[in-house]
Design a protein around this motif. Sequence first.
Motif, PDB file in Angstrom:
ATOM      1  N   ASP A 181      -3.930  10.354   9.818  1.00 35.75           N
ATOM      2  CA  ASP A 181      -2.613  10.027  10.713  1.00 35.75           C
ATOM      3  C   ASP A 181      -2.208   8.821  10.185  1.00 35.75           C
ATOM      4  OD1 ASP A 181      -3.154  12.196  12.557  1.00 35.75           O
ATOM      5  OD2 ASP A 181      -4.525  10.769  13.816  1.00 35.75           O
ATOM      6  N   LEU A 182      -2.923   7.845   9.470  1.00 39.16           N
ATOM      7  CA  LEU A 182      -2.396   6.482   8.941  1.00 39.16           C
ATOM      8  C   LEU A 182      -1.664   6.790   7.804  1.00 39.16           C
ATOM      9  CD1 LEU A 182      -5.604   4.335   9.271  1.00 39.16           C
ATOM     10  CD2 LEU A 182      -3.419   3.771  10.101  1.00 39.16           C
ATOM     11  N   CYS A 183      -2.048   7.733   7.118  1.00 35.04           N
ATOM     12  CA  CYS A 183      -1.177   8.046   5.756  1.00 35.04           C
ATOM     13  C   CYS A 183      -0.034   8.701   6.113  1.00 35.04           C
ATOM     14  CB  CYS A 183      -1.771   9.136   4.901  1.00 35.04           C
ATOM     15  SG  CYS A 183      -3.471   8.494   4.053  1.00 35.04           S
ATOM     16  N   LYS A 184       0.215   9.658   7.062  1.00 29.58           N
ATOM     17  CA  LYS A 184       1.505  10.106   7.586  1.00 29.58           C
ATOM     18  C   LYS A 184       2.249   9.277   8.314  1.00 29.58           C
ATOM     19  CE  LYS A 184       0.004  15.144   8.187  1.00 29.58           C
ATOM     20  NZ  LYS A 184      -0.554  16.045   9.267  1.00 29.58           N
ATOM     21  N   ALA A 207      -2.853  12.813  -6.236  1.00 21.49           N
ATOM     22  CA  ALA A 207      -3.366  13.568  -5.091  1.00 21.49           C
ATOM     23  C   ALA A 207      -3.952  12.662  -4.139  1.00 21.49           C
ATOM     24  CB  ALA A 207      -4.250  14.652  -5.391  1.00 21.49           C
ATOM     25  N   VAL A 208      -3.874  12.787  -2.585  1.00 21.54           N
ATOM     26  CA  VAL A 208      -4.593  11.809  -1.618  1.00 21.54           C
ATOM     27  C   VAL A 208      -5.364  12.811  -0.719  1.00 21.54           C
ATOM     28  CG1 VAL A 208      -4.330  10.116   0.149  1.00 21.54           C
ATOM     29  CG2 VAL A 208      -2.977   9.916  -2.015  1.00 21.54           C
ATOM     30  N   SER A 209      -6.714  12.480  -0.771  1.00 17.31           N
ATOM     31  CA  SER A 209      -7.438  13.098   0.531  1.00 17.31           C
ATOM     32  C   SER A 209      -8.293  11.903   0.971  1.00 17.31           C
ATOM     33  CB  SER A 209      -8.386  14.124  -0.148  1.00 17.31           C
ATOM     34  OG  SER A 209      -9.558  13.519  -0.709  1.00 17.31           O
ATOM     35  N   VAL A 210      -8.360  11.870   2.337  1.00 16.13           N
ATOM     36  CA  VAL A 210      -9.119  10.943   3.145  1.00 16.13           C
ATOM     37  C   VAL A 210     -10.069  11.798   3.884  1.00 16.13           C
ATOM     38  CG1 VAL A 210      -7.045   9.423   3.197  1.00 16.13           C
ATOM     39  CG2 VAL A 210      -7.384  11.264   5.071  1.00 16.13           C
ATOM     40  N   VAL A 248       0.861  -1.314  -0.108  1.00 15.12           N
ATOM     41  CA  VAL A 248       0.046  -0.087  -0.032  1.00 15.12           C
ATOM     42  C   VAL A 248       0.896   1.220   0.024  1.00 15.12           C
ATOM     43  CG1 VAL A 248      -1.823   1.221   1.213  1.00 15.12           C
ATOM     44  CG2 VAL A 248      -1.748  -1.003   0.969  1.00 15.12           C
ATOM     45  N   LYS A 249       1.938   1.307   0.895  1.00 20.25           N
ATOM     46  CA  LYS A 249       2.682   2.339   0.689  1.00 20.25           C
ATOM     47  C   LYS A 249       3.358   2.772  -0.467  1.00 20.25           C
ATOM     48  CE  LYS A 249       5.773   2.506   4.129  1.00 20.25           C
ATOM     49  NZ  LYS A 249       6.889   2.472   5.232  1.00 20.25           N
ATOM     50  N   LYS A 250       3.746   1.583  -1.347  1.00 20.63           N
ATOM     51  CA  LYS A 250       4.219   1.972  -2.783  1.00 20.63           C
ATOM     52  C   LYS A 250       2.949   2.443  -3.585  1.00 20.63           C
ATOM     53  CE  LYS A 250       8.044  -1.431  -2.463  1.00 20.63           C
ATOM     54  NZ  LYS A 250       8.525  -2.598  -2.925  1.00 20.63           N
ATOM     55  N   LEU A 251       1.873   1.905  -3.499  1.00 22.52           N
ATOM     56  CA  LEU A 251       0.837   2.205  -4.321  1.00 22.52           C
ATOM     57  C   LEU A 251       0.589   3.537  -4.126  1.00 22.52           C
ATOM     58  CD1 LEU A 251      -1.367  -1.148  -4.225  1.00 22.52           C
ATOM     59  CD2 LEU A 251      -0.040  -0.018  -6.292  1.00 22.52           C
ATOM     60  N   LEU A 252       0.393   3.924  -2.763  1.00 20.04           N
ATOM     61  CA  LEU A 252      -0.074   5.351  -2.431  1.00 20.04           C
ATOM     62  C   LEU A 252       0.982   6.383  -2.999  1.00 20.04           C
ATOM     63  CD1 LEU A 252      -1.688   4.944   1.149  1.00 20.04           C
ATOM     64  CD2 LEU A 252      -2.898   5.415  -1.014  1.00 20.04           C
TER      65      LEU A 252
END
Length: 177
Positions: free
Chosen positions: A171-174, A161-164, A152-156
């Motif tokens: 927090d999970l993304c960071k 652009a990413v919005s959650v 998932v880290k590689k895919l993201l």
Amino acid sequence: MKIGILTFQYGNNYGGLLQAYALTRVTKKLGFNPTIINRMPNKKRGPLIYLFLKKLINFLFHRKDFKSFQEFRRDYLIPKTMPIYDETNLASIVNQFDAVIVGSDQIWRMDYTNAGFNYFLDFVPENTIKISYAASFGKDRFVGNSQSIQIVKKLLCRFNAVSVREDTGVDLCKELF
């Protein structure tokens, strides 16, 4: 510009349907050419009698709503691709899009989607624009093992652009990704 929209448009859920409709309408108003990527859940395995009874009971208790949801999808969630149940069919249609938007609902809750890494756009070519729109992990933690986290880290990292949706998703993304 042709945009593929990947979301949970198949469920009998008011929020999911309205979100898919609204995102389609907004992208059209912005001058883009959106298409719903009609990704369906992987077919569940199990005793046929169990699956039949589950569908029958669901239909009988929600017959009126079921018909309304079907009509809404038919009349308002257009255009959409053919139903897609696996990665093979995804790969065959994705080259027609300049961008793919994924969101919202609990699309990044892997134990809920039963679609591998598709909602992290693993099937989308490197040169295609990738955007998440109010994506949700559905929980305050990521449901997956250390290998899933690395994938998932590689895919993201491939997203433009990413919005959650939730603060816990930020927090999970960071912290994790």
